[in-house]
Design a protein around this motif. Structure first.
Motif, PDB file in Angstrom:
ATOM      1  N   ILE A  50      -1.174  -0.847  -4.305  1.00  0.00           N
ATOM      2  CA  ILE A  50      -2.395  -0.101  -4.144  1.00  0.00           C
ATOM      3  C   ILE A  50      -2.061   1.300  -3.535  1.00  0.00           C
ATOM      4  CG2 ILE A  50      -4.250  -1.855  -4.259  1.00  0.00           C
ATOM      5  CD1 ILE A  50      -4.586  -1.295  -1.181  1.00  0.00           C
ATOM      6  N   LEU A  51      -2.787   2.208  -4.085  1.00  0.00           N
ATOM      7  CA  LEU A  51      -2.573   3.557  -3.719  1.00  0.00           C
ATOM      8  C   LEU A  51      -3.602   4.088  -2.615  1.00  0.00           C
ATOM      9  CD1 LEU A  51      -0.631   6.341  -3.799  1.00  0.00           C
ATOM     10  CD2 LEU A  51      -2.277   6.928  -5.752  1.00  0.00           C
ATOM     11  N   MET A  52      -3.155   4.575  -1.392  1.00  0.00           N
ATOM     12  CA  MET A  52      -3.956   4.965  -0.430  1.00  0.00           C
ATOM     13  C   MET A  52      -4.404   6.578  -0.631  1.00  0.00           C
ATOM     14  SD  MET A  52      -5.990   4.619   2.341  1.00  0.00           S
ATOM     15  CE  MET A  52      -5.584   3.143   3.116  1.00  0.00           C
ATOM     16  N   VAL A  78       0.955  -1.162  -0.026  1.00  0.00           N
ATOM     17  CA  VAL A  78       0.111  -0.037   0.039  1.00  0.00           C
ATOM     18  C   VAL A  78       0.816   1.344  -0.118  1.00  0.00           C
ATOM     19  CG1 VAL A  78      -1.746   1.174   1.074  1.00  0.00           C
ATOM     20  CG2 VAL A  78      -1.703  -1.173   1.250  1.00  0.00           C
ATOM     21  N   SER A  79       0.787   1.969  -1.020  1.00  0.00           N
ATOM     22  CA  SER A  79       1.540   3.332  -1.267  1.00  0.00           C
ATOM     23  C   SER A  79       0.828   4.309  -0.564  1.00  0.00           C
ATOM     24  CB  SER A  79       1.765   3.590  -2.633  1.00  0.00           C
ATOM     25  OG  SER A  79       2.395   4.841  -2.845  1.00  0.00           O
ATOM     26  N   MET A  80       1.537   5.193   0.023  1.00  0.00           N
ATOM     27  CA  MET A  80       1.012   6.400   0.697  1.00  0.00           C
ATOM     28  C   MET A  80       1.287   7.757   0.053  1.00  0.00           C
ATOM     29  SD  MET A  80      -0.370   4.887   3.346  1.00  0.00           S
ATOM     30  CE  MET A  80      -0.817   6.478   4.787  1.00  0.00           C
ATOM     31  N   ASP A  81       1.942   7.397  -1.116  1.00  0.00           N
ATOM     32  CA  ASP A  81       2.351   8.756  -1.879  1.00  0.00           C
ATOM     33  C   ASP A  81       1.340   9.506  -2.298  1.00  0.00           C
ATOM     34  OD1 ASP A  81       5.371   8.290  -2.773  1.00  0.00           O
ATOM     35  OD2 ASP A  81       4.532   6.183  -2.814  1.00  0.00           O
ATOM     36  N   PHE A  82       1.518  10.946  -2.719  1.00  0.00           N
ATOM     37  CA  PHE A  82       0.403  11.643  -2.934  1.00  0.00           C
ATOM     38  C   PHE A  82       0.291  11.146  -4.467  1.00  0.00           C
ATOM     39  CE2 PHE A  82       2.655  14.286   0.020  1.00  0.00           C
ATOM     40  CZ  PHE A  82       1.532  14.557   0.873  1.00  0.00           C
ATOM     41  N   THR A  83      -0.937  11.430  -4.997  1.00  0.00           N
ATOM     42  CA  THR A  83      -1.499  10.905  -6.278  1.00  0.00           C
ATOM     43  C   THR A  83      -0.715  11.583  -7.317  1.00  0.00           C
ATOM     44  OG1 THR A  83      -3.910  10.820  -5.520  1.00  0.00           O
ATOM     45  CG2 THR A  83      -3.587  10.767  -7.668  1.00  0.00           C
ATOM     46  N   THR A 125       6.211  10.112 -10.829  1.00  0.00           N
ATOM     47  CA  THR A 125       7.593  10.532 -10.575  1.00  0.00           C
ATOM     48  C   THR A 125       8.292   9.989  -9.455  1.00  0.00           C
ATOM     49  OG1 THR A 125       6.757  12.526  -9.409  1.00  0.00           O
ATOM     50  CG2 THR A 125       6.736  12.991 -11.556  1.00  0.00           C
ATOM     51  N   SER A 126       7.440   9.401  -8.632  1.00  0.00           N
ATOM     52  CA  SER A 126       8.174   8.776  -7.537  1.00  0.00           C
ATOM     53  C   SER A 126       7.995   7.264  -7.408  1.00  0.00           C
ATOM     54  CB  SER A 126       7.657   9.561  -6.016  1.00  0.00           C
ATOM     55  OG  SER A 126       8.186  10.801  -6.100  1.00  0.00           O
ATOM     56  N   LEU A 127       6.455   7.099  -7.277  1.00  0.00           N
ATOM     57  CA  LEU A 127       6.227   5.606  -6.971  1.00  0.00           C
ATOM     58  C   LEU A 127       6.466   4.639  -8.155  1.00  0.00           C
ATOM     59  CD1 LEU A 127       4.883   3.503  -5.315  1.00  0.00           C
ATOM     60  CD2 LEU A 127       2.562   4.111  -6.398  1.00  0.00           C
ATOM     61  N   LYS A 128       6.194   4.915  -9.363  1.00  0.00           N
ATOM     62  CA  LYS A 128       6.477   3.930 -10.502  1.00  0.00           C
ATOM     63  C   LYS A 128       8.103   3.912 -10.676  1.00  0.00           C
ATOM     64  CE  LYS A 128       2.148   4.240 -12.978  1.00  0.00           C
ATOM     65  NZ  LYS A 128       1.319   4.498 -13.958  1.00  0.00           N
TER      66      LYS A 128
END
Length: 94
Positions: free
Chosen positions: A39-41, A13-18, A23-26
């Motif tokens: 999944i993105l929270m 579960v990612s807590m990254d901003f949408t 730019t960061s998560l992928k």
């Protein structure tokens, strides 16, 4: 990790901003060869769901939950590497 533990289902579960997904998560997932489901929270009300998960959780990340039908383990820590994480899984199931 999943290939070593076929009976374990891993969900990240990612807590990254949408707006940071591209730019960061992928790039992080690609650079670290992470193949697990992610999944993105996106819920901004963290205080609500933090208590629903574990009232003793401070809200700090990373936060890991390892569980089965009989018990749960909550870890408010990072792991040095995949082997470190695998050791936690082994301790939990043994």
């Amino acid at each position: 990790m999943a290939s070593q533990n076929p009976d374990i289902d891993m969900l990240l579960v990612s807590m990254d901003f949408t707006n940071d997904v591209e730019t960061s998560l992928k790039p992080f997932l690609k650079d670290n060869n992470i193949k697990s489901r992610v999944i993105l929270m996106e819920d901004p009300d963290a205080n609500y769901w933090i208590n629903q998960i574990d009232p003793s959780w401070s809200g700090a990340i990373p936060f890991t939950i390892i569980f089965n039908k009989n018990k749960r383990l909550y870890l408010e820590q990072s792991f040095e590497n995949a082997e470190d994480f695998q050791n936690q899984i082994n301790q939990f199931y043994n």
